[in-house]
Each structure stands twice: as structure tokens, then as C-alpha cells.
Write a protein that holds these residues in place. Structure first.
Motif, PDB file in Angstrom:
ATOM      1  N   ILE A   7      10.532  18.335   3.601  1.00  0.00           N
ATOM      2  CA  ILE A   7       9.062  17.881   3.755  1.00  0.00           C
ATOM      3  C   ILE A   7       9.133  16.544   3.841  1.00  0.00           C
ATOM      4  O   ILE A   7       8.530  15.771   4.996  1.00  0.00           O
ATOM      5  N   ASP A   8       9.906  15.664   2.962  1.00  0.00           N
ATOM      6  CA  ASP A   8       9.908  14.342   3.081  1.00  0.00           C
ATOM      7  C   ASP A   8      10.636  13.772   4.321  1.00  0.00           C
ATOM      8  O   ASP A   8       9.865  12.713   4.702  1.00  0.00           O
ATOM      9  N   ALA A   9      11.322  14.495   4.695  1.00  0.00           N
ATOM     10  CA  ALA A   9      12.365  13.967   5.950  1.00  0.00           C
ATOM     11  C   ALA A   9      11.429  14.031   7.184  1.00  0.00           C
ATOM     12  O   ALA A   9      11.013  13.261   8.087  1.00  0.00           O
ATOM     13  N   VAL A  10      10.501  15.080   7.262  1.00  0.00           N
ATOM     14  CA  VAL A  10       9.473  15.220   8.592  1.00  0.00           C
ATOM     15  C   VAL A  10       8.574  14.019   8.395  1.00  0.00           C
ATOM     16  O   VAL A  10       8.223  13.304   9.252  1.00  0.00           O
ATOM     17  N   TRP A  11       7.970  13.590   7.126  1.00  0.00           N
ATOM     18  CA  TRP A  11       6.836  12.490   6.990  1.00  0.00           C
ATOM     19  C   TRP A  11       7.571  11.329   7.052  1.00  0.00           C
ATOM     20  O   TRP A  11       7.031  10.252   7.726  1.00  0.00           O
ATOM     21  N   ALA A  12       8.990  11.170   6.670  1.00  0.00           N
ATOM     22  CA  ALA A  12       9.601   9.725   7.099  1.00  0.00           C
ATOM     23  C   ALA A  12       9.661   9.515   8.589  1.00  0.00           C
ATOM     24  O   ALA A  12       9.643   8.399   9.020  1.00  0.00           O
ATOM     25  N   GLU A  13      10.132  10.808   9.165  1.00  0.00           N
ATOM     26  CA  GLU A  13      10.366  10.420  10.703  1.00  0.00           C
ATOM     27  C   GLU A  13       8.916  10.358  11.541  1.00  0.00           C
ATOM     28  O   GLU A  13       9.178   9.445  12.363  1.00  0.00           O
ATOM     29  N   ALA A  14       7.818  10.768  10.934  1.00  0.00           N
ATOM     30  CA  ALA A  14       6.533  10.574  11.588  1.00  0.00           C
ATOM     31  C   ALA A  14       6.022   9.251  10.958  1.00  0.00           C
ATOM     32  O   ALA A  14       4.906   8.837  11.554  1.00  0.00           O
ATOM     33  N   SER A  15       6.465   8.539  10.090  1.00  0.00           N
ATOM     34  CA  SER A  15       6.122   7.040   9.465  1.00  0.00           C
ATOM     35  C   SER A  15       5.518   6.304  10.800  1.00  0.00           C
ATOM     36  O   SER A  15       6.689   6.081  11.517  1.00  0.00           O
ATOM     37  N   GLY A  16       4.433   5.702  10.636  1.00  0.00           N
ATOM     38  CA  GLY A  16       3.905   4.775  11.691  1.00  0.00           C
ATOM     39  C   GLY A  16       3.446   5.375  13.013  1.00  0.00           C
ATOM     40  O   GLY A  16       2.903   4.580  13.934  1.00  0.00           O
ATOM     41  N   GLU A  17       3.656   6.650  13.292  1.00  0.00           N
ATOM     42  CA  GLU A  17       2.993   7.102  14.571  1.00  0.00           C
ATOM     43  C   GLU A  17       1.827   8.214  13.909  1.00  0.00           C
ATOM     44  O   GLU A  17       1.820   8.569  13.124  1.00  0.00           O
ATOM     45  N   MET A  18       1.061   8.144  15.141  1.00  0.00           N
ATOM     46  CA  MET A  18       0.036   9.264  14.980  1.00  0.00           C
ATOM     47  C   MET A  18       0.782  10.644  15.121  1.00  0.00           C
ATOM     48  O   MET A  18       1.608  11.116  15.737  1.00  0.00           O
ATOM     49  N   VAL A  19       0.323  11.518  14.011  1.00  0.00           N
ATOM     50  CA  VAL A  19       0.834  12.635  13.816  1.00  0.00           C
ATOM     51  C   VAL A  19       0.161  13.621  15.075  1.00  0.00           C
ATOM     52  O   VAL A  19      -0.905  13.627  15.354  1.00  0.00           O
ATOM     53  N   GLY A  20       1.049  14.487  15.473  1.00  0.00           N
ATOM     54  CA  GLY A  20       0.564  15.411  16.630  1.00  0.00           C
ATOM     55  C   GLY A  20       1.027  16.923  16.392  1.00  0.00           C
ATOM     56  O   GLY A  20       1.413  17.260  15.279  1.00  0.00           O
ATOM     57  N   ASP A  21       1.036  17.586  17.476  1.00  0.00           N
ATOM     58  CA  ASP A  21       1.361  19.145  17.154  1.00  0.00           C
ATOM     59  C   ASP A  21       2.773  19.390  16.801  1.00  0.00           C
ATOM     60  O   ASP A  21       3.033  20.240  16.011  1.00  0.00           O
ATOM     61  N   GLU A  22       3.806  18.488  17.200  1.00  0.00           N
ATOM     62  CA  GLU A  22       5.195  18.832  16.666  1.00  0.00           C
ATOM     63  C   GLU A  22       5.319  18.577  15.048  1.00  0.00           C
ATOM     64  O   GLU A  22       5.963  19.435  14.566  1.00  0.00           O
ATOM     65  N   VAL A  23       4.675  17.573  14.627  1.00  0.00           N
ATOM     66  CA  VAL A  23       4.768  17.281  13.216  1.00  0.00           C
ATOM     67  C   VAL A  23       4.229  18.459  12.436  1.00  0.00           C
ATOM     68  O   VAL A  23       4.580  18.939  11.555  1.00  0.00           O
ATOM     69  N   ILE A  24       2.837  18.729  12.909  1.00  0.00           N
ATOM     70  CA  ILE A  24       2.266  19.992  12.263  1.00  0.00           C
ATOM     71  C   ILE A  24       2.855  21.250  12.241  1.00  0.00           C
ATOM     72  O   ILE A  24       3.186  21.910  11.230  1.00  0.00           O
ATOM     73  N   ALA A  25       3.653  21.308  13.584  1.00  0.00           N
ATOM     74  CA  ALA A  25       4.635  22.732  13.562  1.00  0.00           C
ATOM     75  C   ALA A  25       5.702  22.573  12.694  1.00  0.00           C
ATOM     76  O   ALA A  25       5.903  23.616  12.046  1.00  0.00           O
ATOM     77  N   ARG A  26       6.404  21.658  12.438  1.00  0.00           N
ATOM     78  CA  ARG A  26       7.542  21.342  11.541  1.00  0.00           C
ATOM     79  C   ARG A  26       6.872  21.552  10.299  1.00  0.00           C
ATOM     80  O   ARG A  26       7.688  22.257   9.350  1.00  0.00           O
ATOM     81  N   ILE A  27       5.833  21.019  10.004  1.00  0.00           N
ATOM     82  CA  ILE A  27       5.327  20.923   8.251  1.00  0.00           C
ATOM     83  C   ILE A  27       5.158  22.770   8.110  1.00  0.00           C
ATOM     84  O   ILE A  27       5.117  23.209   7.181  1.00  0.00           O
ATOM     85  N   ASP A  28       4.546  23.200   9.136  1.00  0.00           N
ATOM     86  CA  ASP A  28       4.071  24.758   8.954  1.00  0.00           C
ATOM     87  C   ASP A  28       5.065  25.539   8.787  1.00  0.00           C
ATOM     88  O   ASP A  28       5.196  26.517   8.004  1.00  0.00           O
ATOM     89  N   ALA A  29       6.362  25.303   9.845  1.00  0.00           N
ATOM     90  CA  ALA A  29       7.469  26.012   9.421  1.00  0.00           C
ATOM     91  C   ALA A  29       8.047  25.818   8.218  1.00  0.00           C
ATOM     92  O   ALA A  29       8.325  26.950   7.442  1.00  0.00           O
ATOM     93  N   ILE A  30       8.166  24.820   7.649  1.00  0.00           N
ATOM     94  CA  ILE A  30       8.982  24.636   6.195  1.00  0.00           C
ATOM     95  C   ILE A  30       7.792  25.290   5.078  1.00  0.00           C
ATOM     96  O   ILE A  30       8.251  25.897   4.228  1.00  0.00           O
ATOM     97  N   ALA A  31       6.539  24.854   5.093  1.00  0.00           N
ATOM     98  CA  ALA A  31       5.249  25.645   4.259  1.00  0.00           C
ATOM     99  C   ALA A  31       5.564  27.031   4.308  1.00  0.00           C
ATOM    100  O   ALA A  31       5.430  27.447   3.347  1.00  0.00           O
ATOM    101  N   ALA A  32       5.848  27.526   5.441  1.00  0.00           N
ATOM    102  CA  ALA A  32       5.692  29.245   5.601  1.00  0.00           C
ATOM    103  C   ALA A  32       6.876  29.676   4.658  1.00  0.00           C
ATOM    104  O   ALA A  32       6.655  30.848   4.115  1.00  0.00           O
ATOM    105  N   GLU A  33       7.883  28.754   4.223  1.00  0.00           N
ATOM    106  CA  GLU A  33       8.742  29.483   3.683  1.00  0.00           C
ATOM    107  C   GLU A  33       8.429  29.777   2.178  1.00  0.00           C
ATOM    108  O   GLU A  33       8.955  30.464   1.363  1.00  0.00           O
TER     109      GLU A  33
END
Length: 163
Positions: A7-33
Motif C-alpha cells: 500500500i505504501d509503495a503505491v502511495w509513494a509512486e503516486a506522490s505529487g501526481e493527481m491520482v487516477g483510475d490506475e492508482v485506484i485500481a491498484r489500491i483496490d486490488a491490494i485492499a481486496a486481499e
């Protein structure tokens, strides 16, 4: 990597950028676990949507995360983020009620100043900028090297200037 690190890695990669569908999908996939009944997973899903400007979607997920029960580290974050989203949606009274309750629950906690900042923003957005400034000044007073008494008095004096 464990769940938290991913989860932290996804947020670190998204840092400074507007979050879009790709970040949401990645977070959702990890959260689904963790499944749909996991408060922390719902909190992360909410944060992804919030960061993408999807406040209405985020609000429902923050509420669910809080209902499911977050720990003392993530509960204040969820309340702050929920209140901020509610502010953006014009739901000022609900945002303030949440923040006041959180201030009581976590008095003296590490998120106290963040609660105050969001409260100040809510007041400003609701057309009460003097009340917002008062809240912000009162949050700063403990950090000042001097002038506690006078700044506290000034903050209280301006609190009602919006009326």
C-alpha cells in the motif's frame, strides 16, 4: 513485501501526481486481499478515491471504515479525511461534528493540529473565515515561544467577527 508495504509503495509512486483510475485500481486490488469487512482496506480505498477528487465515493468508504473500527493511528486520519471531503461537498455541519468528536477522542494526540486545520478550513468554506482564523491561531498558540495569553485572547476576540 507485506500488505502495508505494498500500500505504501503505491502511495509513494503516486506522490505529487493527481491520482487516477490506475492508482485506484491498484489500491483496490491490494485492499481486496483483506476482504470487504476490513476497516483498513476500506480506509485505503476511500483515500484513493479522495485523492482522485471523487469525494462522494470516498465519503461512503470512510464511513464504512469507521463503522468497521479503525485503530488509534488510522481512525483520526479517516475522520480528518472524511471531514475534508465533506467540506468539499458543502456538508459543513457534519464535518464540524466529526472533528469536534475526534478532538475529544484524541485530545493531545498527534493529529490534534490536523483536526484544527481542517476545522479552520471548514469554517472558512462555510463563510466564517474569522472563526476559522480563530481556530487556527488557537492551534498555533502551544507552539509559540511566548505570547500565549495575548494570542489566545485575540483568537477569542475575533471568533465572533463573522456574525
Amino acid at each position: 513485501m507485506d500488505w502495508e508495504e505494498r500500500i505504501d509503495a503505491v502511495w509513494a509512486e503516486a506522490s505529487g501526481e493527481m491520482v487516477g483510475d490506475e492508482v485506484i485500481a491498484r489500491i483496490d486490488a491490494i485492499a481486496a486481499e483483506r476482504g470487504p469487512g476490513d476497516a483498513r482496506a476500506e480506509f485505503e480505498r476511500a483515500g484513493a478515491r479522495d485523492s482522485a477528487g471523487r469525494e462522494a465515493e470516498a465519503v461512503e468508504l470512510y464511513r464504512r471504515a469507521l463503522e468497521l473500527g479503525l485503530d488509534d493511528e488510522h481512525r483520526p486520519q479517516a475522520v480528518i479525511q472524511l471531514a475534508s471531503s465533506l467540506r468539499n461537498l458543502g456538508e459543513y455541519d457534519e464535518a464540524l461534528a466529526l472533528l469536534h468528536r475526534e478532538r475529544e477522542l484524541s485530545a493531545g494526540g498527534v493529529y490534534g493540529d490536523a483536526v484544527a486545520v481542517v476545522e479552520a478550513l471548514v469554517h472558512a468554506s462555510a463563510g466564517r473565515p474569522a472563526k476559522g482564523l480563530s481556530v487556527a491561531i488557537l492551534a498555533l498558540v502551544p507552539h509559540l515561544p511566548r505570547y500565549h495569553r495575548s494570542m489566545t485572547a485575540y483568537a477569542h476576540d475575533i471568533a465572533d467577527a463573522d456574525t
